[in-house]
Design an enzyme around this catalytic site. Structure first.
Site, PDB file in Angstrom:
ATOM      1  CD  GLU A   1      69.225  21.563  -3.282  1.00 27.29           C
ATOM      2  OE1 GLU A   1      68.977  20.719  -2.867  1.00 27.29           O
ATOM      3  OE2 GLU A   1      69.504  22.218  -4.170  1.00 27.29           O
TER       4      GLU A   1
ATOM      5  CB  CYS B   1      77.795  27.870  -3.620  1.00 28.44           C
ATOM      6  SG  CYS B   1      76.667  28.412  -5.058  1.00 28.44           S
TER       7      CYS B   1
ATOM      8  CB  CYS C   1      65.494  31.335 -10.095  1.00 28.50           C
ATOM      9  SG  CYS C   1      66.502  32.636 -10.800  1.00 28.50           S
TER      10      CYS C   1
ATOM     11  CB  CYS D   1      68.385  30.021 -17.225  1.00 31.47           C
ATOM     12  SG  CYS D   1      68.631  31.876 -16.770  1.00 31.47           S
TER      13      CYS D   1
ATOM     14  CB  CYS E   1      69.605  27.038 -14.777  1.00 33.18           C
ATOM     15  SG  CYS E   1      69.645  27.172 -12.916  1.00 33.18           S
TER      16      CYS E   1
ATOM     17  CB  SER F   1      77.210  34.481 -10.055  1.00 33.12           C
ATOM     18  OG  SER F   1      76.835  34.081 -11.229  1.00 33.12           O
TER      19      SER F   1
ATOM     20  CG  LEU G   1      78.081  35.833 -22.632  1.00 31.53           C
ATOM     21  CD1 LEU G   1      77.670  37.097 -22.619  1.00 31.53           C
ATOM     22  CD2 LEU G   1      79.628  35.621 -23.076  1.00 31.53           C
TER      23      LEU G   1
ATOM     24  CB  CYS H   1      77.278  25.109 -12.057  1.00 34.43           C
ATOM     25  SG  CYS H   1      77.132  26.854 -12.261  1.00 34.43           S
TER      26      CYS H   1
END
Ligand code: SF4
Length: 341
Positions: free
Chosen positions: A93, A106, A113, A117, A120, A195, A218, A336
């Site tokens: 995407e 973006c 990935c 996380c 996410c 990022s 973070l 995000c």
């Protein structure tokens, strides 16, 4: 497909070398580069000021691997999300966020990935492969091409889509250099942000090789919390990350951007805010507070806006530039941490 090299994955110097080797004059490189990166054509036959024979020769060595648009969605706030199909049928995407004075694209750098996380949505899509140089450059070319007719511009690029850019380092470096080329897409280093979840051994390389802006996810200032939210922390913990940032080769006047998603009861207390201020001491910093964007199946709960504002008051009150990120594109899952391809 008989051809060998994807044209948009080459740096201008590489194209020049190949054409030199063919005995062509340097202006040929200029002509081709202008078609691909300025006029944004997607086929060698569209390069109409090249002779038929020369185009044929190009076709024997190069091809275009521009992703196909499978779906385009427009959010109420005008954020646009595209689902792109790559040559091998896998999808990523890409998101465009228009603002008054700029337009930010973006870009994804991996299919899926590997870092998982848990807050996410992208992390639920296992890593399938790295994107190639051309597949990243083509996202910028494609977006510019698509948006041109609507009078919209791509002025900024963030490598914040699907994937961890520092786990596809060599391809990302080359793609960013092509995107920055002043004779082509010409997006300068100040307008590009990479990022990362904090791949500590690679961080100094970003400053040295690219000089683009750096954003770090973070999300927690205690190792127990960050171990859970960003599992990479178990390998490269907060102390190692801070040490890398204290010695990071920041270009004049720039700051590190710290991304901090606020999750109710997990990392959003006043004590967490004070811990954040302590953690960032000594590093030129800007803090992006991100309201959590829920996705189907998540057990995390967004912090209330009241809580986010109290958090901001403490962090901002310490003198740190602190911004509450807009929930752009939330209604089309373009915000995000919502990209899954
Ligand atoms: S936050 Fe970034 S690094 Fe973590 S799973 Fe999502 S895409 Fe991967």
């Amino acid at each position: 497909m008989n051809s060998t090299l994807c044209l948009t994955g080459l740096m201008r110097g590489e194209l020049l070398d190949i054409l030199n080797h063919w005995g062509e004059k340097p202006f040929r490189t200029k002509q081709i580069w202008s078609w691909t990166h300025c006029k944004l054509v997607g086929a060698i036959d569209d390069m109409t000021d090249l002779s038929k024979d020369f185009r044929q020769r190009l076709k024997e060595s190069f091809y275009f691997c521009r992703p196909k648009i499978k779906l385009r969605q427009v959010s109420q706030d005008k954020t646009i999300k595209w689902l792109l199909e790559l040559e091998d049928g896998l999808c990523v995407e890409m998101v465009y966020i228009p603002e008054d004075d700029r337009g930010t694209l973006c870009v994804s750098c991996q299919v899926g990935c590997s870092l998982s996380c848990p807050f996410c949505h992208t992390g639920t899509h296992r890593l399938e492969r790295n994107l190639r140089v051309a597949e990243m450059v083509d996202q910028v070319i494609l977006a510019r091409f698509e948006l041109m007719a609507e009078g919209l511009r791509v002025t900024n690029v963030v490598l914040m889509g699907m994937g961890e850019p520092l786990y596809n380092y060599d391809a990302v470096v080359k793609a960013v250099r092509i995107i920055m080329d002043p004779n082509g897409l010409a997006i300068g280093s100040r307008k590009i942000t990479l990022s990362t979840a904090g791949v500590v051994p690679r961080l100094a390389d970003v400053g040295r090789d690219l000089g683009v802006n750096l954003a770090i996810s973070l999300h927690g200032v205690h190792n127990e919390v960050r171990d859970r939210l960003v599992p990479l922390n178990r390998k490269h913990d907060l102390t190692a990350l801070k040490q890398a940032m204290l010695t990071y080769p920041l270009k004049g006047g720039r700051r590190i951007t710290w991304e901090y998603v606020l999750l109710e009861g997990i990392n959003d207390s006043d004590e967490d805010a004070r811990g954040l201020v302590r953690y960032l001491k000594g590093v030129p910093s800007k803090v992006n507070l991100i309201p959590f964007n829920p996705w189907p199946g998540t057990t995390f709960v967004p912090s209330s806006m009241e809580r986010i504002k109290s958090f901001q008051e403490i962090v901002g009150g310490s003198g740190l530039v602190t911004v509450i990120r807009d929930r752009r594109g939330g209604d089309i899952a373009a915000a995000c941490g919502q990209l899954v391809g």
